[in-house]
Design a protein around this motif. Structure first.
Motif, short mmCIF file in Angstrom:
data_model
loop_
_atom_site.label_atom_id
_atom_site.label_comp_id
_atom_site.label_asym_id
_atom_site.label_seq_id
_atom_site.Cartn_x
_atom_site.Cartn_y
_atom_site.Cartn_z
N ILE A 38 0.85 -1.15 0.22
CA ILE A 38 -0.02 0.05 0.16
C ILE A 38 1.12 1.34 0.02
N VAL A 39 0.48 2.32 -0.70
CA VAL A 39 1.21 3.64 -0.60
C VAL A 39 0.21 4.69 -0.44
N GLY A 40 0.64 5.64 0.50
CA GLY A 40 -0.17 6.86 0.51
C GLY A 40 0.72 8.02 0.03
N GLY A 41 0.39 8.86 -0.60
CA GLY A 41 1.13 9.99 -1.05
C GLY A 41 0.51 11.23 -1.60
N TYR A 42 0.99 11.99 -2.52
CA TYR A 42 0.44 13.13 -2.80
C TYR A 42 1.09 13.27 -4.31
N GLY A 204 5.36 9.39 -2.53
CA GLY A 204 4.69 8.72 -1.53
C GLY A 204 5.48 7.62 -0.73
N LEU A 205 4.76 7.14 0.27
CA LEU A 205 5.53 6.25 1.25
C LEU A 205 4.91 4.95 1.39
N GLY A 206 5.39 3.72 1.19
CA GLY A 206 4.62 2.49 0.87
C GLY A 206 5.29 1.72 1.93
#
Length: 209
Positions: A38-42, A204-206
Motif C-alpha cells: 500500500i502507498v499513501g502519497g501526494y 509517496g511512502l509505502g
C-alpha cells in the motif's frame, strides 16, 4: 508548473535520503515473496492540452490531491495496482480574458506493472499500463450557464521508481499520463470535448507485507 517544480525537488530529496536509510536499517528480512503493498502519497496533475470548447480556446489549471494505491504482486516483478486520488483536485478554467469557471476532478485507475531488478535492490524502477476514469463534479461558470463534463475514460501509462528503505518500507516517485476525451455540455448541449490528457507527478511512502 511551479507546483510540479516544487514536487520535483522533493523527489530529488527522497532519492538522496532513501539509500542511506536502507543501509542503516538493513536486516536479515527480505522483501522477496511479499505479495501486497500500500502507498499513501501526494500528486500534482497538469493538463498537457488546452481544448477548444464552443469555439473558445480554454486553459485548465492543474491541481493537487492526496493519493492512495494498493498492489498485489503476482511475483516479485509483476503487480496489479489500484490507484486513485483520495480527494478532489480543484481546477480553474481560463480563457484569454481570465478565469471563467472551475471544476473538480478525481481520477481512479487499475493497471498492470513490471518492476525491474530484485525485490531487495535499493533502487527499483517500474513501468505500467492500465485504464483510468476521472469523475468531474462541481462544474461552474461565471456566466451562470450550466456546464457539464462527462467522466474521462482511457488509457494510462505509468513510470516510476521504488526506493527500498528496508524490506517493509519504501519511498515511491511516479509519473502518470492519462488520455481521454470527455464530452462537454453547455446548458445540456454538447459544445466540445475536454481533451486535457493530464500528467501527474507523485511521491509517496509505502509498506509491503
Amino acid at each position: 508548473m511551479i507546483r510540479i517544480s516544487h514536487l520535483t525537488l522533493a523527489l530529488l530529496g527522497t532519492l538522496a535520503f532513501a539509500p542511506a536509510a536502507f543501509a542503516q536499517d538493513a536486516s536479515t528480512d527480505s522483501a522477496s515473496g511479499k505479495r501486497f503493498a500500500i502507498v499513501g502519497g501526494y500528486s500534482l496533475s497538469e493538463p498537457t492540452k488546452n481544448p477548444q470548447i464552443g469555439g473558445v480556446r480554454t486553459n485548465v489549471d492543474g491541481g493537487g490531491a492526496p493519493t492512495l494505491s494498493a498492489s498485489w504482486y503476482i511475483n516479485d516483478n509483476i503487480a496489479i495496482e489500484a490507484w486513485g486520488a483520495a480527494d478532489k483536485l480543484g481546477q480553474r478554467v481560463n480563457t484569454g480574458g481570465g478565469k471563467i469557471g472551475s471544476v473538480d476532478s478525481q481520477p481512479v485507475a487499475l493497471s498492470g506493472q513490471y518492476h525491474f531488478r530484485g525485490a531487495d535492490t535499493i533502487v527499483r524502477p517500474f513501468v505500467g499500463l492500465g485504464y483510468y476514469e476521472a469523475n468531474y463534479s462541481n462544474e461552474t461558470l461565471s456566466s451562470g450557464n450550466r456546464l457539464g463534463i462527462e467522466n474521462a475514460k482511457g488509457a494510462m501509462a505509468t513510470a516510476g521508481v521504488d526506493l527500498n528503505i528496508n524490506p517493509t518500507w519504501f519511498a515511491r516517485a511516479d509519473v502518470r499520463y492519462m488520455q481521454g476525451k470527455p464530452d462537454v455540455k453547455l446548458d445540456g448541449v454538447k459544445v466540445g470535448e475536454a481533451e486535457l490528457n493530464p500528467v501527474t507527478i507523485g511521491i509517496g511512502l509505502g509498506a509491503r507485507f
